[in-house]
Motif scaffolding. Structure first.
Motif, mmCIF file in Angstrom:
data_model
loop_
_atom_site.group_PDB
_atom_site.id
_atom_site.type_symbol
_atom_site.label_atom_id
_atom_site.label_comp_id
_atom_site.label_asym_id
_atom_site.label_seq_id
_atom_site.Cartn_x
_atom_site.Cartn_y
_atom_site.Cartn_z
ATOM 1 N N UNK A 1 28.522 106.097 64.823
ATOM 2 C CA UNK A 1 27.832 107.531 64.266
ATOM 3 C C UNK A 1 26.406 107.279 64.275
ATOM 4 N N UNK A 2 25.850 105.843 63.658
ATOM 5 C CA UNK A 2 24.558 105.460 63.676
ATOM 6 C C UNK A 2 23.938 105.438 64.836
ATOM 7 N N UNK A 3 24.835 104.843 65.955
ATOM 8 C CA UNK A 3 24.288 104.550 67.188
ATOM 9 C C UNK A 3 24.103 105.940 68.039
ATOM 10 N N UNK A 4 25.058 106.878 67.629
ATOM 11 C CA UNK A 4 24.875 108.178 68.211
ATOM 12 C C UNK A 4 23.664 108.738 67.755
ATOM 13 N N UNK A 5 23.339 108.803 66.290
ATOM 14 C CA UNK A 5 22.009 109.318 65.724
ATOM 15 C C UNK A 5 20.635 108.557 66.553
ATOM 16 N N UNK A 6 21.026 107.410 66.806
ATOM 17 C CA UNK A 6 19.810 106.742 67.325
ATOM 18 C C UNK A 6 19.417 107.347 68.660
ATOM 19 N N UNK A 7 20.628 107.848 69.574
ATOM 20 C CA UNK A 7 20.508 108.080 70.704
ATOM 21 C C UNK A 7 20.008 109.723 71.040
ATOM 22 N N UNK A 8 19.806 110.257 69.558
ATOM 23 C CA UNK A 8 19.311 111.484 69.739
ATOM 24 C C UNK A 8 17.866 111.671 69.113
ATOM 25 N N UNK A 9 17.078 110.550 68.594
ATOM 26 C CA UNK A 9 15.858 110.364 68.366
ATOM 27 C C UNK A 9 14.791 110.816 69.351
ATOM 28 N N UNK A 10 14.218 111.733 69.335
ATOM 29 C CA UNK A 10 13.291 111.987 70.359
ATOM 30 C C UNK A 10 12.059 110.948 70.535
ATOM 31 N N UNK A 11 11.596 110.560 69.186
ATOM 32 C CA UNK A 11 10.483 109.582 69.419
ATOM 33 C C UNK A 11 10.808 108.372 69.994
ATOM 34 N N UNK A 12 12.158 107.851 69.858
ATOM 35 C CA UNK A 12 12.331 106.510 70.589
ATOM 36 C C UNK A 12 12.519 106.940 72.085
ATOM 37 N N UNK A 13 12.989 108.006 72.737
ATOM 38 C CA UNK A 13 13.063 108.133 74.005
ATOM 39 C C UNK A 13 11.765 108.426 74.627
ATOM 40 N N UNK A 14 10.795 109.028 73.699
ATOM 41 C CA UNK A 14 9.532 109.378 74.187
ATOM 42 C C UNK A 14 8.821 107.816 74.275
ATOM 43 N N UNK A 15 8.966 107.400 73.328
ATOM 44 C CA UNK A 15 8.238 105.841 73.442
ATOM 45 C C UNK A 15 8.631 104.979 74.440
ATOM 46 N N UNK A 16 9.834 105.035 74.822
ATOM 47 C CA UNK A 16 10.514 104.348 75.863
ATOM 48 C C UNK A 16 9.975 105.098 77.112
ATOM 49 N N UNK A 17 10.012 106.427 77.470
ATOM 50 C CA UNK A 17 9.278 107.037 78.751
ATOM 51 C C UNK A 17 7.967 106.513 79.183
ATOM 52 N N UNK A 18 7.251 106.636 77.823
ATOM 53 C CA UNK A 18 5.732 106.382 77.872
ATOM 54 C C UNK A 18 5.786 104.730 78.382
ATOM 55 N N UNK A 19 6.269 103.935 78.003
ATOM 56 C CA UNK A 19 6.594 102.544 78.401
ATOM 57 C C UNK A 19 6.583 102.297 79.879
ATOM 58 N N UNK A 20 7.640 103.086 80.253
ATOM 59 C CA UNK A 20 8.110 103.104 81.668
ATOM 60 C C UNK A 20 7.130 103.611 82.495
ATOM 61 N N UNK A 21 6.245 104.513 82.028
ATOM 62 C CA UNK A 21 5.390 105.085 82.960
ATOM 63 C C UNK A 21 4.030 103.975 83.076
#
Length: 721
Positions: free
Chosen positions: A99-119
């Protein structure tokens, strides 16, 4: 192999007994979960505080590593631990961390940080040093970004909430489907007058071994003759039997009366009533997920990251396999038809599903009879492990060493074996020898991050016991990784089986051991920078390749004489007996391949329903019947789909077994068929395929290993189609 029958594990309170398990848990499960969540939260904060760049991507693999090594360990423990209390604790903590892993996968700020890094980062060498990442790290970051997107993270708030609810529902339904398949309380009825007419040994087998004295109406199937090709036959009383795998396969293979087989077949499949609703609901949920994610059907969404890439290519592949195997399958079905006519005094050509196992077994035994006494004593656990050690030492320069622990806190049952895998330069003995043994202190001395010669650890849980996971399986405990900056982490895996004896295995059990060992080697020999791309964590239609490669290995007569050695004389199994075993094994490979095509096609079609298709029990039934009609066996009205457990987790990926088998046959033919123990060929496979895990494009891995694409013609030739 060291025999540990006399070793008794001291009983400890549940929480105390959790400490030390698998070398992973330094605290009880609950405290470990607390620490893991805290570490991941800290890593997430560090990730968000980093400027866009390589450190962000590294941190997210660190988070994945912290979570996966604990949840994967708990996944194993909740399936195999002999203590019900520890098993329940593992289930609870696994649920909490999932459940914690699922919750991490829904954190927009983590996704945005990763996307910014990949850019801003790049694997190109011309990139400024502070923005350079290796191709593997870039691939890992890109794949993790897609995993975020699979949770709907990039959608509107309303759509994201909807996707996340559907994903939660999907997990619940898939788990329920699996639990229903594995329920051991199912019962069904057979006509008593038919059972009474059987030979006494088969009567005893049915009545005494499987007869159920008590049963629940909810898990019971009442004898019915509706639609029976044999007419009404229910006036002579009824015998209640367990509708489990053992009863089913025993009756399918050994009972000559087709009426009994018919009722057992229908009872076995129709008794799982709940799945007749659960499966359509699961399929409908997946279809909704796909639609929200912009795909017209679930198979298009699920297959994007596989070698096949789309359902059209999978369907074309399956059609090619069906066409390639059809001629041989027709010859095999004609053979069965002729035998059935003689036995049942019938002119009809129909071969029903409940005929297949019985007549296969009958034809095999009458064509190349092999008595149990002929093979008894040749196949054992110790001989097989010794032979596997010769194979991996010869091919890959790796030795298997048994760890003899006097303080077995990391193991969960006295029968579990612990093996260390170490690189070695010695020339192996051409004859299997006992595994070298080291004690726990020696193991601790070599299993350190700085030791490049240490490969990893494998636990073998070989024997059946109550409440243990019922199938053979490879479990990842801890993925290996070699980050450019940071400590190396060695892989840990576990192989689980349900053998009845250490000294008397069947050939099929040896095959099973080789198959799962291929998975283990893929995990152990992987040397990726990141844990997320380690070992078997890749495209499903490539990840089955090493296990299938070891199936070709186990069926080679030269290898058979390595592991087939008589337990008293030490003499290798006679070559003629090897050929007889293989002749029986391969007698119906055409029909077997067609059966794989059928199951793969049903899986694909069920997950290819578009949004306007009503997905209900009729839809499932129609798809099954349409695919059955393409085969050579007369279709049945039994609810076959309710028992096919792969629907839960493969989800349009069941074709991977055939796809990987084609790749494995090509690797076998090119590198190992001439000499299955040649070091140069083995190192080619290790260096071009196994060591990369999922860190490279799977097409590139196959091309590097083979010098081109895998060929269906090579597979057909190897399998005599």
């Amino acid at each position: 192999m060291m025999i540990r029958a006399g070793l008794v594990l001291r009983r400890l309170p549940a929480q105390q007994a959790q400490v030390g398990l698998l070398g992973i848990f330094s605290q009880p499960f609950e405290q470990t979960a607390d620490v893991t969540i805290s570490k991941c939260e800290t890593l997430a904060k560090e990730m968000l505080s980093c400027p866009p760049g390589p450190a962000v991507i590294s941190k997210i693999d660190d988070i994945s590593n912290e979570l996966c090594r604990i949840t994967d360990s708990l996944e194993l423990i909740r399936n195999i631990h002999p203590s019900p209390e520890i098993m329940q604790d593992a289930i609870a903590c696994h649920k909490r961390l999932s459940e914690f892993m699922f919750q991490l996968n829904t954190r927009l700020e983590l996704y945005e940080a990763l996307s910014s890094a990949l850019s801003v980062v790049s694997p190109e060498h011309s990139t400024p040093a502070h923005l350079y990442v290796t191709p593997e790290v870039h691939r890992m970051g890109s794949l993790l970004a897609r995993e975020f997107e699979m949770s709907g993270i990039h959608l509107s708030p309303e759509q994201k909430t909807r996707v996340q609810k559907l994903l939660s529902d999907e997990l619940t339904l898939a788990t329920q489907f699996t639990q229903n398949v594995g329920d051991d309380t199912y019962t069904c009825e057979l006509p008593a007058n038919r059972v009474d007419a059987l030979p006494s040994n088969l009567q005893d087998l049915i009545r005494r071994t499987f007869s159920a004295t008590a049963y629940s109406p909810d898990t019971h199937y009442t004898l019915s003759t509706d639609g029976s090709p044999y007419g009404s036959d229910s006036n002579g009383g009824r015998v209640v039997v367990k509708a489990d795998d053992t009863t089913f396969h025993t009756i399918m293979q050994y009972v000559p009366d087709p009426v009994i087989r018919y009722h057992m077949y229908n009872g076995y499949y129709n008794v799982v009533r709940d799945n007749q609703n659960v499966l359509p609901n699961l399929l409908h949920t997946r279809s909704q997920i796909a639609n929200l994610m912009g795909s017209s059907c679930y198979s298009k969404l699920a297959l994007r990251l596989t070698m096949a890439q789309n359902p059209e290519k999978v369907a074309n592949f399956l059609d090619q396999v069906r066409s390639t195997t059809n001629s041989r399958a027709k010859d095999e079905i004609a053979l069965v038809q002729n035998v059935k006519k003689q036995i049942e005094q019938s002119k009809a050509n129909e071969i029903y599903p409940w005929d297949v196992q019985y007549y296969h077994k009958l034809v095999q035994l009458n064509t190349r009879p092999i008595h149990s006494g002929d093979v008894n004593g040749y196949f054992s656990v110790s001989n097989t492990l010794q032979a596997l050690n010769v194979i991996v030492t010869s091919l890959f320069g790796v030795e298997m060493v048994e760890v003899n622990s006097r303080r077995p806190r990391d193991i969960w049952h006295h029968s579990v074996l612990k093996l260390a895998f170490v690189n070695c330069s010695t020339v192996p003995s051409p004859r299997p020898l006992k595994l070298r043994t080291i004690d726990e202190s020696e193991y601790e001395g070599i299993a350190v991050p700085s030791n490049d010669d240490f490969v990893g650890t494998c636990y073998l849980d070989l024997f059946a016991r109550e409440n243990k996971y019922a199938n053979a399986a490879h479990f990842t405990v801890q993925c290996g990784r070699r980050p450019v900056h940071g400590s190396r982490q060695h892989p840990i895996v576990a192989l689980v089986f349900n053998f009845a004896s250490a000294t008397s295995l069947t050939f099929q059990e040896v095959e099973l051991l080789f198959h799962e060992f291929g998975h283990a080697l893929h995990s152990l020999l992987s040397t990726t920078e990141t844990q997320h791309l380690s070992g078997t964590r890749g495209a499903l239609d490539l990840m089955e390749t090493p296990s299938h490669l070891f199936e070709y290995m186990v069926r080679d007569t030269r290898i058979m004489q390595l592991y087939g050695r008589h337990r008293t004389t030490g003499q290798p199994i006679p070559i003629e007996l090897c050929r007889d075993i293989l002749s029986q094994r391969h007698m119906f490979r055409g029909l077997t391949a067609q059966s794989q095509v059928f199951m793969s096609s049903v899986d694909l079609e069920l997950h290819s329903a578009t949004g306007d298709t009503p997905i209900d029990s009729n839809f499932v039934r129609n798809v099954v019947h349409q695919q059955q009609a393409k085969g050579l066996v007369t279709p049945s009205n039994a609810s076959w789909a309710s028992r096919f457990g792969h629907f839960a987790w493969y989800a349009s990926g069941y074709y991977s077994y055939l796809w990987s088998d084609v790749i494995a046959s090509n690797i076998w033919g090119k590198h190992l068929q001439a000499n299955p123990l040649e070091r140069e060929s083995g190192m080619k496979i290790r260096d071009e395929l196994l060591k990369y895990g999922a860190s490279r494009d799977p097409h590139a891995l196959v091309a590097a290993t083979l010098g081109g694409d895998a060929s269906l013609d090579v597979w057909a030739k190897e399998n005599s189609f």
